[in-house]
Design a protein around this motif. Structure first.
Motif, PDB file in Angstrom:
ATOM      1  N   ASN A 114       3.457  -8.292  -6.046  1.00 53.21           N
ATOM      2  CA  ASN A 114       2.875  -8.568  -4.849  1.00 53.21           C
ATOM      3  C   ASN A 114       2.443  -7.489  -3.939  1.00 53.21           C
ATOM      4  OD1 ASN A 114       2.905 -11.602  -5.402  1.00 53.21           O
ATOM      5  ND2 ASN A 114       5.290 -11.196  -5.488  1.00 53.21           N
ATOM      6  N   SER A 115       3.218  -6.304  -4.095  1.00 58.31           N
ATOM      7  CA  SER A 115       2.925  -5.427  -3.264  1.00 58.31           C
ATOM      8  C   SER A 115       3.198  -4.058  -3.626  1.00 58.31           C
ATOM      9  CB  SER A 115       3.891  -5.379  -2.003  1.00 58.31           C
ATOM     10  OG  SER A 115       5.218  -5.415  -2.446  1.00 58.31           O
ATOM     11  N   GLY A 116       2.917  -2.840  -3.237  1.00 56.04           N
ATOM     12  CA  GLY A 116       2.798  -1.816  -3.790  1.00 56.04           C
ATOM     13  C   GLY A 116       4.412  -1.235  -3.588  1.00 56.04           C
ATOM     14  N   ALA A 119       6.187  -2.616  -6.591  1.00 52.51           N
ATOM     15  CA  ALA A 119       5.711  -1.877  -8.030  1.00 52.51           C
ATOM     16  C   ALA A 119       6.287  -0.914  -8.007  1.00 52.51           C
ATOM     17  CB  ALA A 119       3.947  -1.651  -7.775  1.00 52.51           C
ATOM     18  N   CYS A 120       6.547   0.040  -7.129  1.00 54.17           N
ATOM     19  CA  CYS A 120       6.910   1.317  -6.982  1.00 54.17           C
ATOM     20  C   CYS A 120       8.644   1.402  -7.279  1.00 54.17           C
ATOM     21  CB  CYS A 120       7.147   2.076  -5.555  1.00 54.17           C
ATOM     22  SG  CYS A 120       5.289   2.658  -5.601  1.00 54.17           S
ATOM     23  N   MET A 121       9.295   0.151  -6.745  1.00 54.86           N
ATOM     24  CA  MET A 121      10.672  -0.064  -7.032  1.00 54.86           C
ATOM     25  C   MET A 121      10.728  -0.282  -8.354  1.00 54.86           C
ATOM     26  SD  MET A 121      12.692  -3.056  -5.322  1.00 54.86           S
ATOM     27  CE  MET A 121      12.085  -4.515  -6.189  1.00 54.86           C
ATOM     28  N   HIS A 142       5.530  11.834   0.797  1.00 54.45           N
ATOM     29  CA  HIS A 142       4.849  10.823   0.205  1.00 54.45           C
ATOM     30  C   HIS A 142       5.458   9.599   0.217  1.00 54.45           C
ATOM     31  CE1 HIS A 142       3.113  13.867  -3.291  1.00 54.45           C
ATOM     32  NE2 HIS A 142       2.954  14.461  -2.018  1.00 54.45           N
ATOM     33  N   TYR A 143       4.690   8.464   0.131  1.00 53.74           N
ATOM     34  CA  TYR A 143       5.256   7.103   0.412  1.00 53.74           C
ATOM     35  C   TYR A 143       5.031   6.178  -0.605  1.00 53.74           C
ATOM     36  CZ  TYR A 143       5.705   2.485   2.850  1.00 53.74           C
ATOM     37  OH  TYR A 143       6.261   1.545   3.174  1.00 53.74           O
ATOM     38  N   HIS A 144       6.224   5.567  -1.035  1.00 52.35           N
ATOM     39  CA  HIS A 144       6.317   4.687  -2.194  1.00 52.35           C
ATOM     40  C   HIS A 144       6.640   3.284  -1.654  1.00 52.35           C
ATOM     41  CE1 HIS A 144       5.274   8.349  -4.295  1.00 52.35           C
ATOM     42  NE2 HIS A 144       6.269   8.815  -3.871  1.00 52.35           N
ATOM     43  N   ALA A 238       3.053   8.061 -11.580  1.00 49.38           N
ATOM     44  CA  ALA A 238       1.822   8.379 -10.513  1.00 49.38           C
ATOM     45  C   ALA A 238       1.718   7.392  -9.725  1.00 49.38           C
ATOM     46  CB  ALA A 238       0.573   8.818 -11.195  1.00 49.38           C
ATOM     47  N   ASP A 239       1.847   7.379  -8.341  1.00 51.33           N
ATOM     48  CA  ASP A 239       1.537   6.270  -7.423  1.00 51.33           C
ATOM     49  C   ASP A 239       0.279   6.512  -6.786  1.00 51.33           C
ATOM     50  OD1 ASP A 239       1.598   4.563  -5.197  1.00 51.33           O
ATOM     51  OD2 ASP A 239       3.381   5.219  -4.474  1.00 51.33           O
ATOM     52  N   GLU A 240      -0.574   5.459  -7.570  1.00 55.99           N
ATOM     53  CA  GLU A 240      -2.022   5.637  -7.385  1.00 55.99           C
ATOM     54  C   GLU A 240      -2.399   4.349  -6.584  1.00 55.99           C
ATOM     55  OE1 GLU A 240      -4.931   7.781  -8.842  1.00 55.99           O
ATOM     56  OE2 GLU A 240      -4.099   8.007 -10.978  1.00 55.99           O
ATOM     57  N   VAL A 241      -1.185   3.704  -5.722  1.00 54.49           N
ATOM     58  CA  VAL A 241      -1.672   2.520  -4.755  1.00 54.49           C
ATOM     59  C   VAL A 241      -2.639   2.929  -4.039  1.00 54.49           C
ATOM     60  CG1 VAL A 241      -0.497   0.964  -2.988  1.00 54.49           C
ATOM     61  CG2 VAL A 241       0.867   1.808  -4.947  1.00 54.49           C
ATOM     62  N   MET A 242      -2.562   3.972  -3.486  1.00 52.32           N
ATOM     63  CA  MET A 242      -3.950   4.201  -2.519  1.00 52.32           C
ATOM     64  C   MET A 242      -5.272   4.779  -3.192  1.00 52.32           C
ATOM     65  SD  MET A 242      -3.799   6.898   0.950  1.00 52.32           S
ATOM     66  CE  MET A 242      -2.591   5.809   1.794  1.00 52.32           C
ATOM     67  N   THR A 243      -4.956   5.888  -4.126  1.00 54.79           N
ATOM     68  CA  THR A 243      -6.066   6.417  -4.835  1.00 54.79           C
ATOM     69  C   THR A 243      -6.572   5.672  -5.908  1.00 54.79           C
ATOM     70  OG1 THR A 243      -4.251   7.598  -6.125  1.00 54.79           O
ATOM     71  CG2 THR A 243      -5.332   8.755  -4.105  1.00 54.79           C
ATOM     72  N   GLY A 266      -2.131  -0.865  -6.580  1.00 55.57           N
ATOM     73  CA  GLY A 266      -1.961  -1.771  -5.348  1.00 55.57           C
ATOM     74  C   GLY A 266      -3.430  -1.704  -4.546  1.00 55.57           C
ATOM     75  N   LYS A 267      -3.062  -2.107  -3.463  1.00 56.69           N
ATOM     76  CA  LYS A 267      -4.642  -2.068  -2.375  1.00 56.69           C
ATOM     77  C   LYS A 267      -5.761  -2.496  -2.976  1.00 56.69           C
ATOM     78  CE  LYS A 267      -1.989   0.786   0.943  1.00 56.69           C
ATOM     79  NZ  LYS A 267      -1.125   1.850   0.746  1.00 56.69           N
ATOM     80  N   VAL A 268      -6.499  -1.573  -3.662  1.00 60.22           N
ATOM     81  CA  VAL A 268      -7.884  -2.045  -4.049  1.00 60.22           C
ATOM     82  C   VAL A 268      -7.857  -2.920  -5.118  1.00 60.22           C
ATOM     83  CG1 VAL A 268      -9.990  -1.023  -5.159  1.00 60.22           C
ATOM     84  CG2 VAL A 268      -9.226   0.184  -3.407  1.00 60.22           C
TER      85      VAL A 268
HETATM   86  C1  LIG Z   1       0.719   1.409   0.651  1.00 62.52           C
HETATM   87  C2  LIG Z   1       1.461   2.425  -0.388  1.00 62.52           C
HETATM   88  C3  LIG Z   1       2.561   1.840  -0.858  1.00 62.52           C
HETATM   89  C4  LIG Z   1       3.134   0.513  -0.559  1.00 62.52           C
HETATM   90  O1  LIG Z   1       2.263  -0.578  -0.709  1.00 62.52           O
HETATM   91  P1  LIG Z   1       2.623  -1.954   0.002  1.00 62.52           P
HETATM   92  O2  LIG Z   1       1.792  -2.998  -0.501  1.00 62.52           O
HETATM   93  O3  LIG Z   1       2.463  -1.611   1.383  1.00 62.52           O
HETATM   94  O4  LIG Z   1       4.126  -2.234  -0.178  1.00 62.52           O
HETATM   95  C5  LIG Z   1       3.026   2.691  -2.083  1.00 62.52           C
HETATM   96  N1  LIG Z   1       2.598   3.677  -2.248  1.00 62.52           N
HETATM   97  C6  LIG Z   1       1.619   4.271  -1.679  1.00 62.52           C
HETATM   98  C7  LIG Z   1       0.879   5.492  -2.187  1.00 62.52           C
HETATM   99  C8  LIG Z   1       0.603   3.618  -0.675  1.00 62.52           C
HETATM  100  O5  LIG Z   1      -0.263   4.113  -0.360  1.00 62.52           O
END
Ligand SMILES: *Cc1c(COP(=O)(O)O)cnc(C)c1O
Length: 436
Positions: A114-116, A119-121, A142-144, A238-243, A266-268
């Motif tokens: 349901n969220s980034g 997914a990272c966890m 870097h944010y995960h 690779a955390d591509e939640v944003m990219t 995530g996101k898109v």
């Molecule tokens: C936004 C983001 C997350 C977290 O996603 P959420 O849906 O806000 O929990 C993780 N990694 C990256 C790179 C992000 O940009």
């Protein structure tokens, strides 16, 4: 007299910590009141006071087709009428998985969450389960998401001890998290030599860092990272939640010819609905429950409405590839900003890729978070406030990236550049008077 947004913010602050459900929305860094948004349409947001804005936040990157896209909205409504959640398998989940895998071949299987954050966890848990090793390397800035193990701040130099980046996160939960400066090959080499073989399970990172300004990876750093991971049997995550689906249809990994073992999206992929996934090599994904011993579950995971939103979004985005249009918009904007800053002699670093870009008030190119820490916060505040007044809605923090949508037009970009000319002139005025 107070505007409606201001009144709503005061009321919200009594009910919700800081009046917001995610901290950056509170505008604390820029000392402004956040507009309360009543609706969005295409590239525009409308606030409760009836003001309109050109939106460069786009739900932090999720709404890449702009707001209330006609087809996306119609498909979601159709889906909603058939029931919003079943907690049972649905066809859409495989269709979305297939679509993602078709564009990002390093993902052979995916699991929706349901969220980034989630997914990272889960990806880190999987890496630990697969390698039977416990340490994790991440990079400063870097944010995960906000799971405990990944909420670690910077240690100095080569980090051997991690500090928690939040109260309530125990030292125990971050004890196995090593935080390194991005783009620093020496630190990377040292940590792998010391911990790689016996202790290190994975390196999780943003290929283009977008949560501490807009910072590109250096090619020699990337190739060393990929090499070391292979040599020491450490998974590259690779955390591509944003990219993902934002900088390129194949993500940043396709731009940089990188082959991660696991990828987080995530996101898109949710088009603005709560949806994310992790995926990667089949042999690794096959140890996720119920196939294997790495447990991970979710009542609402693969939610049919969110999946429909993701499916229609990716259909419209990929099948008539919109990335050259997004790149055209972002390069017009960043080139324009750089020229204006140069003429006004305002120190500004500005860069973008596909549908995202960043700008930082500093003179030297960005390599890691410390370069953004050293940027001029006062200039950022002046610029941000003036842009907001002109109806340009930007992220209220110098650490966040900006996002375009396919609904933005050349006219929107020109209007934005007229506003930035004015905002940068104010920065220049302040720059000159404070130098005397
Ligand atoms: C936004 C983001 C997350 C977290 O996603 P959420 O849906 O806000 O929990 C993780 N990694 C990256 C790179 C992000 O940009």
């Amino acid at each position: 007299m107070l505007g409606l947004s201001e009144k709503m913010f005061q009321q919200a602050k009594k009910l919700i910590p800081g009046g917001v459900n995610s901290p950056v929305r509170a505008y604390s860094l820029v000392a402004e009141n956040p507009p309360f948004i009543s609706r969005g349409a295409g590239a525009y947001l409308y606030d409760e006071d009836g003001r309109s804005y050109i939106d460069y936040v786009n739900s932090w990157g999720a709404t890449i087709l702009g707001h209330a896209h006609q087809k996306v909205t119609a498909d979601i409504i159709h889906r909603v009428k058939q029931g919003v959640s079943f907690g049972a398998p649905t066809l859409g989940e495989s269709q979305l998985a297939e679509k993602i895998i078709a564009h990002m071949p390093t993902l052979e299987m995916v699991r929706f969450v349901n969220s980034g954050t989630e997914a990272c966890m889960s990806a880190v848990r999987l890496a630990r389960g697969y390698t039977q090793k416990k340490m994790v390397v991440k990079f400063d800035g870097h944010y995960h998401g906000h799971c405990d193990a990944l909420l670690a701040g910077a240690g100095s130099g080569v980090a051997t001890e991690s500090l928690a980046a939040s109260e309530g996160v125990t030292l125990g939960s971050v004890a196995d998290t090593l935080v390194l400066p991005f783009n620093n090959t020496a630190a990377l080499q040292e940590v792998f030599e010391r911990y790689g073989r016996d202790h290190l399970s994975c390196v999780i990172f943003e290929i283009i860092a977008g949560n501490c300004g807009f910072i590109r990876p250096q090619p020699e750093f990337l190739s060393l990272l990929q090499d070391l991971c292979q040599r020491y049997q450490v998974l590259l995550v690779a955390d591509e939640v944003m990219t993902g689906f934002r900088v390129h249809v194949g993500g940043a990994q396709s731009l940089y010819h990188l082959t991660p073992d696991l990828t987080v999206l995530g996101k898109v992929i949710g088009g603005g609905m709560p949806l994310a996934c992790y995926g990667g090599r089949r042999d690794i994904m096959k140890i996720v429950s119920p196939l294997g011993g790495v447990y991970q579950a979710g009542t609402l995971s693969g939610n049919p409405v969110a999946v429909q939103c993701g499916l229609t979004t990716l259909d419209l985005l990929c099948d008539r590839s919109q990335y050259s249009y997004l790149s055209h918009l972002s390069s017009t904007l960043t080139t324009g900003l750089k020229k204006q800053a140069e003429r006004l002699q305002v120190p500004l670093v500005c860069d973008g890729e596909g549908g995202m870009f960043g700008y930082t008030f500093t003179t030297h190119p960005l390599e890691s978070k410390k370069d953004v820490d050293q940027a001029n916060m006062k200039y950022f505040k002046i610029f941000f406030s003036e842009m907001l007044k002109c109806g340009i809605y930007l992220p209220p923090s110098p650490y966040e990236s900006c996002f375009l949508s396919t609904a933005h037009t050349d006219d929107d970009i020109q209007q934005t550049l007229r506003a930035s000319q004015q905002a940068l002139s104010q920065v220049a005025e302040f720059h000159n008077t404070s130098e005397e």
